[in-house]
Write a protein that holds these residues in place. Sequence first.
Motif, mmCIF file in Angstrom:
data_model
loop_
_atom_site.group_PDB
_atom_site.id
_atom_site.type_symbol
_atom_site.label_atom_id
_atom_site.label_comp_id
_atom_site.label_asym_id
_atom_site.label_seq_id
_atom_site.Cartn_x
_atom_site.Cartn_y
_atom_site.Cartn_z
ATOM 1 N N GLU A 205 5.181 9.801 9.555
ATOM 2 C CA GLU A 205 3.880 9.949 10.205
ATOM 3 C C GLU A 205 3.119 11.152 9.654
ATOM 4 O O GLU A 205 1.887 11.116 9.540
ATOM 5 C CB GLU A 205 4.046 10.075 11.722
ATOM 6 N N ASP A 206 3.835 12.226 9.308
ATOM 7 C CA ASP A 206 3.178 13.391 8.709
ATOM 8 C C ASP A 206 2.510 13.001 7.395
ATOM 9 O O ASP A 206 1.369 13.392 7.119
ATOM 10 C CB ASP A 206 4.183 14.523 8.463
ATOM 11 N N TYR A 207 3.209 12.225 6.580
ATOM 12 C CA TYR A 207 2.637 11.782 5.304
ATOM 13 C C TYR A 207 1.494 10.801 5.521
ATOM 14 O O TYR A 207 0.529 10.799 4.762
ATOM 15 C CB TYR A 207 3.719 11.169 4.412
ATOM 16 N N GLU A 208 1.586 9.959 6.556
ATOM 17 C CA GLU A 208 0.489 9.034 6.838
ATOM 18 C C GLU A 208 -0.807 9.778 7.151
ATOM 19 O O GLU A 208 -1.886 9.253 6.937
ATOM 20 C CB GLU A 208 0.847 8.121 8.010
ATOM 21 N N ARG A 209 -0.702 10.981 7.662
ATOM 22 C CA ARG A 209 -1.890 11.774 7.971
ATOM 23 C C ARG A 209 -2.366 12.586 6.765
ATOM 24 O O ARG A 209 -3.556 12.789 6.576
ATOM 25 C CB ARG A 209 -1.597 12.703 9.145
ATOM 26 N N MET A 210 -1.434 13.088 5.959
ATOM 27 C CA MET A 210 -1.779 13.973 4.857
ATOM 28 C C MET A 210 -2.301 13.229 3.635
ATOM 29 O O MET A 210 -3.283 13.646 3.022
ATOM 30 C CB MET A 210 -0.552 14.818 4.461
ATOM 31 N N VAL A 211 -1.669 12.144 3.247
ATOM 32 C CA VAL A 211 -2.022 11.442 2.013
ATOM 33 C C VAL A 211 -3.484 10.986 2.000
ATOM 34 O O VAL A 211 -4.180 11.188 1.001
ATOM 35 C CB VAL A 211 -1.038 10.283 1.729
ATOM 36 N N PRO A 212 -4.015 10.404 3.084
ATOM 37 C CA PRO A 212 -5.433 10.016 3.043
ATOM 38 C C PRO A 212 -6.382 11.206 2.860
ATOM 39 O O PRO A 212 -7.433 11.053 2.238
ATOM 40 C CB PRO A 212 -5.665 9.344 4.406
#
Length: 127
Positions: free
Chosen positions: A33-40
Motif C-alpha cells: 500500500e505504501d508503494y501504491e501511494r508513492m509510485v503515482p
Amino acid sequence: MTVLRHGLTIGVERHGKDDFFVVLKVTGTLTHEDYERMVPVLEGAIAGVSDPDIYMLVDATELDGWEARAMWDDLKLGIRHGRHFEKIAVFGRPGWQEWMTKLADWFTPADARFFVDRQDALEWLGD
C-alpha cells in the motif's frame, strides 16, 4: 496499545528541463500500500519528460524492512524506471541497509551508495 508506524514520504523537485531531485523518507516496515501511494506521485512528476534523470536521496534512518510484496513493488519500479535513476544516495544505519544498497548498486544501472551522514549523501548527489 502500540501503534506501528510505516510509510513513505516523498518530495520531488524539478531542476532544469529533465533533472529531478527526489527525497524519500521511509519509516517502519514498507507495505504494498505504501508503494501504491508513492509510485503515482513519482510517475506523475516525470510524466511527459521523454528521458528524465532522477537523483534520489533516501532517508532510511527509521526503516525496519519490507514486506515481500513491497519488495516486488520496488523491483517493478526499478524495471520500469531504472534507466532514469542516475544516483541513489541512501543514508541510515550500517548493517543490512548498507548491504541492501550495495546489492542495489550491483543490479541497477543507477549509481547507489550508502552513507551514515545525510550531508555526505547530499554532497555526493551534487557531484
